[in-house]
Design a protein around this motif. Structure first.
Motif: not given
Length: 230
Positions: A150-174
């Motif tokens: 539970e504890a590990v997956e909570t942190v990993i889930g939050e981390h993946y959420d943060d990554q999805l927001k950060a990677l919005e800056q990558l060129p989406q046409n690639h």
């Protein structure tokens, strides 16, 4: 953040059924990395080049952490399985989650090569630390093993959420970028499913649950920051 999300997501059985139906209609994003007939597809062989050094660093840090995290998760489940694998109720649950993590690591290894990312220098520490965490919590009992999950997956889930927001800056046409974001979204959902499974199987009945969760969660967050840098 995840507590709110968890209150509105499907419960494990319903979500698993929904994922099965969705997969029958359309393969999961990660399946392309496991399909030899798609091995030359630009989405799995190329990486964005025309990006700022800062954005390139963000991409490399993200994938370095993801690969290390999936490695550690594999060894956590191995440690738990070595202790609890023969338990008729808990053993199959751990094995099922472990099989998913094995696939995650296989795909992350391919992503690391595709995007020319240096693996973490803490590779052996992630492996040894993950196994130790899994085995020790399993020795504390089935509930403690689930509390660890539970504890590990909570942190990993939050981390993946943060990554999805950060990677919005990558060129989406690639061609690689939409696939990368879909894979991360898929893996996030898998981890949240593991989180729900742990809660359903009495993680919060573990002795000193709050303290154990804090220790494991804090350790995961420290490991993420270290793997970003090393």
């Amino acid at each position: 953040m995840l507590a709110t999300a968890r209150s509105v997501v499907l419960r494990p059985a319903s979500r698993s059924a929904a994922r099965t139906l969705a997969t029958a209609a359309q393969p999961l994003a990660s399946s392309i990395y496991l399909d030899p007939t798609r091995s030359q597809d630009p989405s799995v062989t190329t990486t964005p080049q025309d990006v700022s050094p800062e954005l390139r660093h963000e991409l490399e840090s993200a994938l370095r952490v993801d690969q290390a995290g999936e490695l550690a998760a594999n060894w956590i489940y191995k440690g738990q399985h070595d202790v609890l694998g023969r338990d008729p109720a808990t053993g199959p649950l751990i094995q099922e989650m472990w099989e998913q993590e094995k696939k995650h690591l296989t795909v992350m290894n391919k992503l690391q090569l595709q995007h020319h990312v240096r693996p973490t220098l803490l590779w052996d520490l992630a492996r040894i630390g993950g196994y130790g965490l899994g085995a020790v919590t399993a020795l504390m009992g089935k509930e403690a093993a689930m509390a660890c999950t539970e504890a590990v997956e909570t942190v990993i889930g939050e981390h993946y959420d943060d990554q999805l927001k950060a990677l919005e800056q990558l060129p989406q046409n690639h061609p690689s970028v939409p696939l990368l974001r879909d894979v991360i979204r898929e893996f996030r959902d898998d981890e949240l499913e593991h989180l729900d499974i742990a809660v359903e199987h009495d993680s919060q009945k573990a002795p000193a649950h709050a303290l154990l969760s804090t220790i494991v969660g804090t350790g995961c967050k420290v490991a993420i920051e270290l793997c970003k840098r090393f």
